[in-house]
Write a protein that holds these residues in place. Sequence first.
Motif, PDB file in Angstrom:
ATOM      1  N   LEU A 204       0.821  -1.200   0.000  1.00 39.74           N
ATOM      2  CA  LEU A 204       0.000   0.000   0.000  1.00 39.74           C
ATOM      3  C   LEU A 204       0.868   1.269   0.000  1.00 39.74           C
ATOM      4  O   LEU A 204       0.646   2.188  -0.793  1.00 39.74           O
ATOM      5  CB  LEU A 204      -0.898  -0.014   1.247  1.00 39.74           C
ATOM      6  CG  LEU A 204      -2.196   0.776   1.178  1.00 39.74           C
ATOM      7  CD1 LEU A 204      -3.048   0.321   0.010  1.00 39.74           C
ATOM      8  CD2 LEU A 204      -2.985   0.601   2.484  1.00 39.74           C
ATOM      9  N   VAL A 205       1.853   1.309   0.882  1.00 36.33           N
ATOM     10  CA  VAL A 205       2.723   2.480   1.008  1.00 36.33           C
ATOM     11  C   VAL A 205       3.541   2.676  -0.269  1.00 36.33           C
ATOM     12  O   VAL A 205       3.789   3.799  -0.709  1.00 36.33           O
ATOM     13  CB  VAL A 205       3.658   2.347   2.237  1.00 36.33           C
ATOM     14  CG1 VAL A 205       4.738   3.418   2.232  1.00 36.33           C
ATOM     15  CG2 VAL A 205       2.848   2.424   3.536  1.00 36.33           C
ATOM     16  N   LYS A 206       3.935   1.540  -0.849  1.00 34.59           N
ATOM     17  CA  LYS A 206       4.818   1.534  -2.007  1.00 34.59           C
ATOM     18  C   LYS A 206       4.316   2.364  -3.190  1.00 34.59           C
ATOM     19  O   LYS A 206       5.123   2.931  -3.940  1.00 34.59           O
ATOM     20  CB  LYS A 206       4.932   0.083  -2.467  1.00 34.59           C
ATOM     21  CG  LYS A 206       6.274  -0.347  -2.976  1.00 34.59           C
ATOM     22  CD  LYS A 206       6.257  -1.868  -3.054  1.00 34.59           C
ATOM     23  CE  LYS A 206       6.733  -2.337  -4.388  1.00 34.59           C
ATOM     24  NZ  LYS A 206       6.798  -3.829  -4.373  1.00 34.59           N
ATOM     25  N   SER A 207       3.022   2.408  -3.375  1.00 38.53           N
ATOM     26  CA  SER A 207       2.490   3.073  -4.571  1.00 38.53           C
ATOM     27  C   SER A 207       2.879   4.552  -4.622  1.00 38.53           C
ATOM     28  O   SER A 207       3.250   5.062  -5.668  1.00 38.53           O
ATOM     29  CB  SER A 207       0.979   2.902  -4.652  1.00 38.53           C
ATOM     30  OG  SER A 207       0.365   3.571  -3.576  1.00 38.53           O
ATOM     31  N   GLU A 208       2.828   5.216  -3.460  1.00 37.76           N
ATOM     32  CA  GLU A 208       3.186   6.639  -3.468  1.00 37.76           C
ATOM     33  C   GLU A 208       4.366   6.988  -2.565  1.00 37.76           C
ATOM     34  O   GLU A 208       5.096   7.939  -2.809  1.00 37.76           O
ATOM     35  CB  GLU A 208       1.991   7.478  -3.015  1.00 37.76           C
ATOM     36  CG  GLU A 208       0.797   7.411  -3.925  1.00 37.76           C
ATOM     37  CD  GLU A 208      -0.284   8.333  -3.392  1.00 37.76           C
ATOM     38  OE1 GLU A 208      -0.399   9.471  -3.900  1.00 37.76           O
ATOM     39  OE2 GLU A 208      -0.975   7.921  -2.435  1.00 37.76           O
ATOM     40  N   GLY A 209       4.509   6.219  -1.457  1.00 34.39           N
ATOM     41  CA  GLY A 209       5.537   6.522  -0.473  1.00 34.39           C
ATOM     42  C   GLY A 209       6.809   5.715  -0.691  1.00 34.39           C
ATOM     43  O   GLY A 209       7.079   5.259  -1.805  1.00 34.39           O
ATOM     44  N   LEU A 210       7.573   5.553   0.392  1.00 38.49           N
ATOM     45  CA  LEU A 210       8.847   4.838   0.333  1.00 38.49           C
ATOM     46  C   LEU A 210       8.809   3.613   1.235  1.00 38.49           C
ATOM     47  O   LEU A 210       8.235   3.662   2.323  1.00 38.49           O
ATOM     48  CB  LEU A 210       9.976   5.736   0.818  1.00 38.49           C
ATOM     49  CG  LEU A 210      10.685   6.621  -0.189  1.00 38.49           C
ATOM     50  CD1 LEU A 210      11.735   7.470   0.530  1.00 38.49           C
ATOM     51  CD2 LEU A 210      11.378   5.767  -1.256  1.00 38.49           C
ATOM     52  N   THR A 211       9.455   2.524   0.832  1.00 39.13           N
ATOM     53  CA  THR A 211       9.495   1.323   1.676  1.00 39.13           C
ATOM     54  C   THR A 211      10.917   0.785   1.779  1.00 39.13           C
ATOM     55  O   THR A 211      11.712   0.900   0.854  1.00 39.13           O
ATOM     56  CB  THR A 211       8.591   0.216   1.089  1.00 39.13           C
ATOM     57  OG1 THR A 211       8.995  -0.019  -0.261  1.00 39.13           O
ATOM     58  CG2 THR A 211       7.130   0.631   1.113  1.00 39.13           C
ATOM     59  N   GLY A 212      11.220   0.190   2.949  1.00 39.60           N
ATOM     60  CA  GLY A 212      12.551  -0.370   3.174  1.00 39.60           C
ATOM     61  C   GLY A 212      12.488  -1.623   4.023  1.00 39.60           C
ATOM     62  O   GLY A 212      11.457  -1.930   4.619  1.00 39.60           O
ATOM     63  N   ALA A 213      13.608  -2.347   4.063  1.00 38.95           N
ATOM     64  CA  ALA A 213      13.706  -3.569   4.867  1.00 38.95           C
ATOM     65  C   ALA A 213      15.132  -3.707   5.391  1.00 38.95           C
ATOM     66  O   ALA A 213      16.081  -3.280   4.723  1.00 38.95           O
ATOM     67  CB  ALA A 213      13.335  -4.780   4.020  1.00 38.95           C
ATOM     68  N   PRO A 214      15.291  -4.293   6.576  1.00 38.29           N
ATOM     69  CA  PRO A 214      16.636  -4.557   7.110  1.00 38.29           C
ATOM     70  C   PRO A 214      17.379  -5.553   6.225  1.00 38.29           C
ATOM     71  O   PRO A 214      16.740  -6.298   5.462  1.00 38.29           O
ATOM     72  CB  PRO A 214      16.358  -5.190   8.479  1.00 38.29           C
ATOM     73  CG  PRO A 214      14.951  -4.856   8.820  1.00 38.29           C
ATOM     74  CD  PRO A 214      14.234  -4.751   7.507  1.00 38.29           C
ATOM     75  N   ALA A 215      18.685  -5.602   6.363  1.00 38.72           N
ATOM     76  CA  ALA A 215      19.520  -6.518   5.577  1.00 38.72           C
ATOM     77  C   ALA A 215      19.101  -7.971   5.767  1.00 38.72           C
ATOM     78  O   ALA A 215      19.198  -8.768   4.841  1.00 38.72           O
ATOM     79  CB  ALA A 215      20.987  -6.346   5.967  1.00 38.72           C
ATOM     80  N   ASP A 216      18.602  -8.295   6.959  1.00 37.15           N
ATOM     81  CA  ASP A 216      18.241  -9.686   7.247  1.00 37.15           C
ATOM     82  C   ASP A 216      16.724  -9.906   7.266  1.00 37.15           C
ATOM     83  O   ASP A 216      16.233 -10.816   7.952  1.00 37.15           O
ATOM     84  CB  ASP A 216      18.863 -10.138   8.575  1.00 37.15           C
ATOM     85  CG  ASP A 216      18.437  -9.255   9.739  1.00 37.15           C
ATOM     86  OD1 ASP A 216      17.928  -8.135   9.503  1.00 37.15           O
ATOM     87  OD2 ASP A 216      18.610  -9.676  10.897  1.00 37.15           O
ATOM     88  N   ALA A 217      16.002  -9.100   6.506  1.00 35.81           N
ATOM     89  CA  ALA A 217      14.553  -9.281   6.421  1.00 35.81           C
ATOM     90  C   ALA A 217      14.235 -10.621   5.777  1.00 35.81           C
ATOM     91  O   ALA A 217      15.067 -11.202   5.071  1.00 35.81           O
ATOM     92  CB  ALA A 217      13.940  -8.155   5.586  1.00 35.81           C
ATOM     93  N   VAL A 218      13.026 -11.114   6.030  1.00 32.59           N
ATOM     94  CA  VAL A 218      12.537 -12.308   5.356  1.00 32.59           C
ATOM     95  C   VAL A 218      12.592 -12.029   3.849  1.00 32.59           C
ATOM     96  O   VAL A 218      12.231 -10.936   3.401  1.00 32.59           O
ATOM     97  CB  VAL A 218      11.104 -12.616   5.839  1.00 32.59           C
ATOM     98  CG1 VAL A 218      10.379 -13.571   4.916  1.00 32.59           C
ATOM     99  CG2 VAL A 218      11.157 -13.167   7.269  1.00 32.59           C
ATOM    100  N   GLU A 219      13.055 -13.021   3.074  1.00 25.28           N
ATOM    101  CA  GLU A 219      13.356 -12.834   1.653  1.00 25.28           C
ATOM    102  C   GLU A 219      12.225 -12.168   0.858  1.00 25.28           C
ATOM    103  O   GLU A 219      12.449 -11.219   0.099  1.00 25.28           O
ATOM    104  CB  GLU A 219      13.715 -14.178   1.026  1.00 25.28           C
ATOM    105  CG  GLU A 219      14.512 -14.067  -0.269  1.00 25.28           C
ATOM    106  CD  GLU A 219      15.694 -13.106  -0.203  1.00 25.28           C
ATOM    107  OE1 GLU A 219      16.393 -13.085   0.843  1.00 25.28           O
ATOM    108  OE2 GLU A 219      15.902 -12.324  -1.163  1.00 25.28           O
TER     109      GLU A 219
END
Lengths: 182, 182, 182, 182
Positions: C125-140
């Motif tokens: 949902l956020v991705k469409s207009e905003g920004l998204t991120g994940a830690p280096a060890d996030a679930v694949e």
Amino acid sequence: MDGLVIPDLHVRASRVRLVLTDCDGVLTDAGVYYSERGEELKRFSVRDGMGVELLRAAGVRTAILSRESSGCVRARARKLGLEYTWLGVHDKRAHLEVILRETGLTGAQIAYLGDDVNDLGIIELVKSEGLTGAPADAVEVVARSVHHRVSSRGGHGAFRDFADWIVEHATRDTSERVRGAS
Amino acid sequence: MDGLVIPDLHVRASRVRLVLTDCDGVLTDAGVYYSERGEELKRFSVRDGMGVELLRAAGVRTAILSRESSGCVRARARKLGLEYTWLGVHDKRAHLEVILRETGLTGAQIAYLGDDVNDLGIIELVKSEGLTGAPADAVEVVARSVHHRVSSRGGHGAFRDFADWIVEHATRDTSERVRGAS
Amino acid sequence: MDGLVIPDLHVRASRVRLVLTDCDGVLTDAGVYYSERGEELKRFSVRDGMGVELLRAAGVRTAILSRESSGCVRARARKLGLEYTWLGVHDKRAHLEVILRETGLTGAQIAYLGDDVNDLGIIELVKSEGLTGAPADAVEVVARSVHHRVSSRGGHGAFRDFADWIVEHATRDTSERVRGAS
Amino acid sequence: MDGLVIPDLHVRASRVRLVLTDCDGVLTDAGVYYSERGEELKRFSVRDGMGVELLRAAGVRTAILSRESSGCVRARARKLGLEYTWLGVHDKRAHLEVILRETGLTGAQIAYLGDDVNDLGIIELVKSEGLTGAPADAVEVVARSVHHRVSSRGGHGAFRDFADWIVEHATRDTSERVRGAS
């Protein structure tokens, strides 16, 4: 050359009756957890606890020899059922005499596992007849002084590795030992 | 070229009388343990405690200079027997003056170890005459600003590495220094 | 191609006014410390605390959005002075509406940092207009869904990396952005 | 050859109704935190908690089977809502009979995840009809004995990996399985 070294370790390992281990940096990863009241927690490994049991099954006792003296270490020693816990010992080398007297053992029956410069004195002494080891992340000068640098880090199985290594060498087939020396 | 750099570090190291260290991210791995009551624990390293002792034996004092002010840090400082503990200092650079006044030392007698952007100001200042260092996992801009990035991470021996490095450089044979510069 | 991507991130980063972050696995390394009384401690990073401050200085607020609801997290949020802490939220995606209403922000002003499968809905949902991120060890599957996988692991600076990345992109020279798009 | 192995795992995974897991070294990184009062804390992972939920959603229950018996583990089991928690079990192999009786399951419906030598007995037994796994950092002899060594270490997602692997294999398209075997 290798043939000369390996049988020696076999003989030494088979004579060991007491593994003396430093605490901080060996049974722990050198971490101490402080609250505002002071030192609160230390982290140990159940893998090392299994090492104590495997040694016991092989007729070898375990004792903690540490410069520090803290309640956490006493509690851990109780849980592991260790016969001896020498804490607050500043001159470990000098203390070896007390240890031999109290246990009735000889220097050849001792193995020592340590990680920092204050372990160098006793390592030198134990090394002549007994066995010495260091965790994978020991201080460099210590790692270079011991018979065996184990593959695990302190607090993450270093003691267990040392225990496994002693048991394995002590029980290795004698014929192999003889072949190695021939 | 190398000959010009090394003697400088020798001279600087031999003049150091006080190692100022940041706490979080240097003496700890930047971790803070929270319970529902708030900040409860911080994890320190006994390897660093040995570093404080090795410096003391070489005539060098240690002090903590931190933006944070927590009971855990005070407790750790007491255990290490530090003469000075400056906590809750938001402008470290400005505080250096207070430190020099209180200790009676000069800028050339100071070494500083820090890891994050709020250390940049004091690092710049100390750097001109004294010595500066950073843990292996310091924030990149800090790592690039210091004389020496040690090989251990914060909370895992970074302070000890810095202490060893200072003692080693301070005591290195003067003749070698002279040769290097010639 | 690259030129089309980078300016987009610049624009998005410069619009962000609120960084929403998951807690476990992002602000922590997913660890929970249990005593016999239950969940006792969680470990946070002061590096991330500095990230909150750097964002604040850039006019960006931070809020925790977590499925879990624990005293440790509330305590940490208080210490960081967060304006919002949404805990015990099982459907994060659905909760975004509440967040936008309470904060008066639009989707384009939101950045989200998450690590596990229950973050996928809100990330989409956020991705469409905003920004998204994940830690280096996030679930694949999460790591593959976000705009930016940071270089630090959860609890070890992941939030700080994301904060630095947003601030850096938001403040990068506009001319470069224009050049990139041309 | 591979075709013969993969369908077997599919069949086995699809039959699993209970994942039995060791605690120390699997749900934890083998660490135990001691205060002067004794064992105080163990560290678990919320990633594994999500694994329990994913298994539950797939109709598979989870139970802890451990030689140790500690309040921390009971507290964690309560939080996870586990139906069974067998603690203080010294002969895990012998206990499997009790487990099958209490749960009404057959050996083919059991999966076991363990890391140390005291897990070898039950691993042998479960292996014949059920599924077995080990964390990435399991003791070598255990890692060699199981069907699947997961990519995460104990306490850092090992259980979650095992859960994901079971769910994935159990639900993989049957046609692929058939193709593999042809």
